[in-house]
Write an enzyme that holds these catalytic residues in place. Structure first.
Site, short mmCIF file in Angstrom:
data_model
loop_
_atom_site.label_atom_id
_atom_site.label_comp_id
_atom_site.label_asym_id
_atom_site.label_seq_id
_atom_site.Cartn_x
_atom_site.Cartn_y
_atom_site.Cartn_z
N ASN A 1 0.85 -1.19 0.00
CA ASN A 1 0.00 0.00 0.00
C ASN A 1 0.89 1.24 0.00
O ASN A 1 2.11 1.14 0.04
CB ASN A 1 -0.96 -0.03 1.19
N ASP B 1 -4.66 -6.06 4.83
CA ASP B 1 -5.76 -6.82 5.44
C ASP B 1 -5.72 -8.29 5.08
O ASP B 1 -6.23 -9.12 5.80
CB ASP B 1 -7.10 -6.21 4.99
N LYS C 1 8.58 -17.97 -9.22
CA LYS C 1 7.84 -16.91 -9.93
C LYS C 1 6.71 -17.51 -10.76
O LYS C 1 6.92 -18.45 -11.52
CB LYS C 1 8.83 -16.15 -10.82
N PHE D 1 -4.61 3.75 14.67
CA PHE D 1 -4.82 4.78 13.66
C PHE D 1 -6.00 4.38 12.80
O PHE D 1 -6.30 3.19 12.65
CB PHE D 1 -3.56 4.94 12.78
N LYS E 1 -14.44 2.21 15.05
CA LYS E 1 -13.24 1.36 15.03
C LYS E 1 -12.63 1.24 16.42
O LYS E 1 -12.16 0.18 16.82
CB LYS E 1 -12.22 1.97 14.06
N LYS F 1 -12.13 -2.46 17.92
CA LYS F 1 -10.78 -3.02 18.16
C LYS F 1 -10.47 -3.11 19.65
O LYS F 1 -9.64 -3.89 20.05
CB LYS F 1 -9.73 -2.14 17.49
O1 C5P Z 1 -8.95 -1.85 10.35
P1 C5P Z 1 -8.01 -0.82 9.94
O2 C5P Z 1 -6.89 -1.31 9.06
O3 C5P Z 1 -8.61 0.43 9.34
O4 C5P Z 1 -7.34 -0.32 11.31
C1 C5P Z 1 -6.28 0.54 11.36
C2 C5P Z 1 -5.54 0.37 12.65
O5 C5P Z 1 -5.39 -1.02 12.94
C3 C5P Z 1 -4.14 0.91 12.57
O6 C5P Z 1 -3.76 1.32 13.86
C4 C5P Z 1 -3.32 -0.31 12.12
O7 C5P Z 1 -1.96 -0.18 12.49
C5 C5P Z 1 -4.02 -1.42 12.87
N1 C5P Z 1 -4.02 -2.71 12.17
C6 C5P Z 1 -3.28 -3.75 12.70
N2 C5P Z 1 -3.32 -4.98 12.09
C7 C5P Z 1 -4.06 -5.19 10.99
C8 C5P Z 1 -4.83 -4.14 10.46
C9 C5P Z 1 -4.77 -2.90 11.07
O8 C5P Z 1 -2.58 -3.56 13.70
N3 C5P Z 1 -4.08 -6.37 10.43
#
Ligand code: C5P
Length: 397
Positions: free
Chosen positions: A208, A276, A286, A323, A337, A341
């Site tokens: 990303n 994700d 490859k 974040f 969120k 979380k």
């Molecule tokens: O769910 P989302 O990606 O929007 O959440 C963002 C937050 O979750 C950020 O703090 C990111 O560092 C953390 N995050 C994480 N592990 C993941 C996805 C996101 O720690 N697999």
């Protein structure tokens, strides 16, 4: 505070070099050990003999002084001190530092060091005001270099303006501040940063646009306040800050393992843009474009590191900060969120392309805590980091 500290003092070639001699005397009065490094231009203004007499130490002048087995290597010399001070820092030395040159002993030490660097610029007012010098200054400050002065006044060249090196007592106070412990001294803080790379095969990956700039700035701000920072970073565009323990990872799975290994921590800040999903059937070799059709990639969800740590029943950090990079309804999504979380704070920002935030130097954030949402004015990522570090210090100290 200063007693017993060790300073590597780089003396550049400017008329203010004579003040470096007084600086050495005053530092010695404070029981500071000084190892002087004199540039070729510096030696036109002060002699190695006077520097070595005042510091009671060997003066290093040349990269090749260090090739003798009996001498310290330049890497060791660059790291043996508690702080590197450049006084006077000429326009040329600043340009070399900002460009990452290593063509003499001073610039090589400045590039090789893992210690903080404080510069005391000194030059003619026009040279100081020149866009090139101001650009170099901004780059150096962005890299975490500390700056004292310059002051305004009469110059040796007969002009008047900004460019006089800071006075010795000012430089000593700046050294004292740079070496002081800070409110987060001894606190172990974890910061994740950067993107993750999820392999498709050995040469391709899913990534990303995260540059790692905000996470890096946060780690730097916390380290500047004395915290003992473990910095778990994916492949970021910006280098890690000095003075932190860097754990470099590629994938979300590795990031989770590194986070687990870093515990116990008092505070955990999850600034990484973690992918994700990962590709379950990633190829060991490859994947070929061989006419047999398009590859069928199967995805599985990555562990949510923030949620995992936030919801730990044992050994949860006192403060967990996540974040939320959103493109619409920022506060509503980020508030949800935070609940989902289970973290304490969410730093939310709008990463719509029009904001220029993703990959840019500035950020506009809303801090969401248990008492509500607080929107901060748009400011540099460094300023956001400093404000966040101060807030953290307020709640945990
Ligand atoms: O769910 P989302 O990606 O929007 O959440 C963002 C937050 O979750 C950020 O703090 C990111 O560092 C953390 N995050 C994480 N592990 C993941 C996805 C996101 O720690 N697999």
């Amino acid at each position: 505070m200063l007693a017993g500290k060790h300073i590597l003092l780089i003396v550049g070639g400017g008329i203010a070099a004579f003040k470096a001699l007084d600086l050495v005397r005053r530092l010695r009065e404070h029981d500071v050990r000084v190892t002087p490094v004199l540039t070729r231009a510096g030696s036109e203004f002060v002699t190695p003999l006077s520097l070595s007499a005042l510091s009671a130490a060997k003066v290093y002048q040349d990269l090749f002084d260090l090739t003798d087995e009996a001498e310290m290597g330049h890497i060791e010399l660059s790291r043996a001190a508690d702080l590197i001070v450049v006084a006077p820092a000429t326009a040329d030395l600043m340009a070399k530092m900002s460009g990452g040159h290593a063509d003499d002993l001073a610039s090589t030490l400045l590039l090789a060091t893992d210690k903080r660097v404080l510069i005391a610029p000194s030059m003619n007012v026009r040279m100081w005001e020149h866009p090139a010098t101001q650009r170099n200054l901004a780059t150096l400050q962005g890299d975490g270099v500390l700056v004292v002065g310059p002051n305004e006044g009469d110059m040796a060249c007969g002009e008047y303006g900004l460019g006089r090196m800071a006075e010795v007592p000012e430089i000593i106070s700046a050294i004292d501040a740079a070496l002081s412990d800070g409110p987060l001294k001894g606190r172990h803080i974890l910061v994740t940063s950067g993107p993750t790379h999820e392999p498709i095969d050995p040469v391709r990956y899913i990534a990303n646009r995260s540059s790692g700039a905000q996470g890096t700035a946060i780690a730097r701000a916390l380290a500047d306040m004395g915290a003992d920072v473990t910095f778990v970073t994916g492949p970021a565009d910006v280098p890690p800050p000095p003075g932190v323990n860097v754990i470099a990872v590629q994938t979300a799975k590795q990031m989770l393992e590194a986070v687990q290994a870093a515990r116990p921590v008092e505070v955990a800040i999850f600034a990484a843009a973690v992918a994700d999903w990962h590709v379950v059937n990633a190829g060991d070799s490859k994947i070929k474009k061989d006419g047999s059709g398009l590859p069928k990639l199967e995805f599985a969800e990555n562990p949510d590191i923030l949620a995992t740590v936030s919801q730990m029943s044992k050994g949860r950090p006192k403060l967990v900060v996540g974040f939320a990079a959103e493109t619409d309804d920022v506060v509503a999504h980020a508030t949800a969120k935070r609940q989902r979380k289970g973290c304490d704070w969410i730093v939310a920002n709008d990463v719509s392309p029009a904001t220029g935030i993703m990959g840019g130097r500035e950020n506009a954030v809303t801090l969401i805590t248990d008492v509500g949402a607080e929107t901060w004015p748009r400011m540099s990522k460094d300023a956001v980091a400093e404000a966040l570090a101060k807030r953290i210090a307020e709640v945990i100290v």
